[in-house]
Design a protein around this motif. Structure first.
Motif, PDB file in Angstrom:
ATOM      1  N   PRO A   1       0.831  -1.208   0.000  1.00 50.25           N
ATOM      2  CA  PRO A   1       0.000   0.000   0.000  1.00 50.25           C
ATOM      3  C   PRO A   1       0.865   1.258   0.000  1.00 50.25           C
ATOM      4  O   PRO A   1       1.992   1.260   0.491  1.00 50.25           O
ATOM      5  N   ASP A   2       0.322   2.333  -0.550  1.00 50.96           N
ATOM      6  CA  ASP A   2       1.007   3.615  -0.543  1.00 50.96           C
ATOM      7  C   ASP A   2       0.743   4.256   0.819  1.00 50.96           C
ATOM      8  O   ASP A   2      -0.316   4.824   1.059  1.00 50.96           O
ATOM      9  N   VAL A   3       1.709   4.149   1.730  1.00 51.05           N
ATOM     10  CA  VAL A   3       1.510   4.626   3.097  1.00 51.05           C
ATOM     11  C   VAL A   3       1.402   6.142   3.173  1.00 51.05           C
ATOM     12  O   VAL A   3       0.910   6.677   4.157  1.00 51.05           O
ATOM     13  N   ALA A   4       1.814   6.828   2.131  1.00 51.50           N
ATOM     14  CA  ALA A   4       1.701   8.291   2.131  1.00 51.50           C
ATOM     15  C   ALA A   4       0.238   8.732   2.035  1.00 51.50           C
ATOM     16  O   ALA A   4      -0.087   9.865   2.376  1.00 51.50           O
ATOM     17  N   LYS A   5      -0.643   7.852   1.601  1.00 54.01           N
ATOM     18  CA  LYS A   5      -2.056   8.189   1.445  1.00 54.01           C
ATOM     19  C   LYS A   5      -2.905   7.801   2.651  1.00 54.01           C
ATOM     20  O   LYS A   5      -4.119   7.931   2.600  1.00 54.01           O
ATOM     21  N   ARG A   6      -2.272   7.323   3.714  1.00 52.98           N
ATOM     22  CA  ARG A   6      -3.028   6.946   4.906  1.00 52.98           C
ATOM     23  C   ARG A   6      -3.701   8.158   5.526  1.00 52.98           C
ATOM     24  O   ARG A   6      -3.146   9.250   5.542  1.00 52.98           O
ATOM     25  N   LYS A   7      -4.898   7.966   6.051  1.00 57.91           N
ATOM     26  CA  LYS A   7      -5.621   9.056   6.708  1.00 57.91           C
ATOM     27  C   LYS A   7      -5.206   9.181   8.169  1.00 57.91           C
ATOM     28  O   LYS A   7      -5.223  10.262   8.723  1.00 57.91           O
ATOM     29  N   THR A   8      -4.864   8.054   8.781  1.00 53.14           N
ATOM     30  CA  THR A   8      -4.380   8.098  10.160  1.00 53.14           C
ATOM     31  C   THR A   8      -2.900   7.755  10.149  1.00 53.14           C
ATOM     32  O   THR A   8      -2.446   6.947   9.349  1.00 53.14           O
TER      33      THR A   8
ATOM     34  N   PRO B   1      -0.228   9.506   9.039  1.00 53.71           N
ATOM     35  CA  PRO B   1       0.418   9.665   7.732  1.00 53.71           C
ATOM     36  C   PRO B   1       1.938   9.714   7.880  1.00 53.71           C
ATOM     37  O   PRO B   1       2.466  10.109   8.910  1.00 53.71           O
ATOM     38  N   VAL B   2       2.601   9.295   6.846  1.00 53.67           N
ATOM     39  CA  VAL B   2       4.066   9.299   6.840  1.00 53.67           C
ATOM     40  C   VAL B   2       4.526  10.725   6.598  1.00 53.67           C
ATOM     41  O   VAL B   2       4.085  11.394   5.665  1.00 53.67           O
ATOM     42  N   LYS B   3       5.411  11.192   7.451  1.00 52.61           N
ATOM     43  CA  LYS B   3       5.925  12.557   7.307  1.00 52.61           C
ATOM     44  C   LYS B   3       6.992  12.572   6.223  1.00 52.61           C
ATOM     45  O   LYS B   3       7.631  11.566   5.941  1.00 52.61           O
ATOM     46  N   GLY B   4       7.169  13.731   5.622  1.00 51.72           N
ATOM     47  CA  GLY B   4       8.197  13.884   4.603  1.00 51.72           C
ATOM     48  C   GLY B   4       9.579  13.673   5.196  1.00 51.72           C
ATOM     49  O   GLY B   4       9.818  13.885   6.388  1.00 51.72           O
ATOM     50  N   ARG B   5      10.489  13.248   4.385  1.00 51.27           N
ATOM     51  CA  ARG B   5      11.855  12.997   4.856  1.00 51.27           C
ATOM     52  C   ARG B   5      12.526  14.328   5.195  1.00 51.27           C
ATOM     53  O   ARG B   5      12.319  15.326   4.537  1.00 51.27           O
ATOM     54  N   ASP B   6      13.329  14.307   6.247  1.00 48.22           N
ATOM     55  CA  ASP B   6      14.091  15.501   6.622  1.00 48.22           C
ATOM     56  C   ASP B   6      15.123  15.765   5.533  1.00 48.22           C
ATOM     57  O   ASP B   6      15.827  14.871   5.098  1.00 48.22           O
ATOM     58  N   ARG B   7      15.174  17.010   5.136  1.00 52.81           N
ATOM     59  CA  ARG B   7      16.148  17.373   4.098  1.00 52.81           C
ATOM     60  C   ARG B   7      17.305  18.115   4.750  1.00 52.81           C
ATOM     61  O   ARG B   7      17.113  19.031   5.534  1.00 52.81           O
ATOM     62  N   VAL B   8      18.467  17.685   4.386  1.00 55.08           N
ATOM     63  CA  VAL B   8      19.670  18.321   4.904  1.00 55.08           C
ATOM     64  C   VAL B   8      20.079  19.420   3.928  1.00 55.08           C
ATOM     65  O   VAL B   8      20.213  19.142   2.731  1.00 55.08           O
ATOM     66  N   PRO B   9      20.279  20.654   4.398  1.00 60.51           N
ATOM     67  CA  PRO B   9      20.644  21.747   3.471  1.00 60.51           C
ATOM     68  C   PRO B   9      22.018  21.597   2.890  1.00 60.51           C
ATOM     69  O   PRO B   9      22.879  20.957   3.297  1.00 60.51           O
TER      70      PRO B   9
END
Length: 87
Positions: A70-77, A79-87
């Protein structure tokens, strides 16, 4: 004419042959993917043994596609947070 008597099995015997949950078997029956049960009486349902054995043989010879993850990014409860981006 006497027709050939076919052997039937009850739920407990089916569970010994097919290690699936009752709900899974019921859903597969509804979709036409498993032999249909029929009632012998108001409280006794059975399956045709020859049909169940043919289904098992067919499952052994035909590869089964695995379900997609399943696409876990589409979960309603939760939800998967975006990955931390390193500058």
């Amino acid at each position: 004419m006497i027709s050939e008597l076919r052997r039937t099995i009850r739920r407990q015997q089916l569970r010994e042959m097919i290690p699936l949950a009752d709900s899974t078997i019921y859903e597969m029956e509804q979709r036409g993917e498993f032999p249909q049960r029929f009632a012998l009486s108001a409280r006794c349902v059975v399956w045709d043994l020859a049909e169940v054995e043919a289904w098992l043989q067919q499952r052994r010879t035909t590869p089964i596609r695995r379900a997609q993850h399943p696409d876990v990014a589409k979960r309603k409860t939760r939800p998967v947070k975006g990955r931390d981006r390193v500058p």
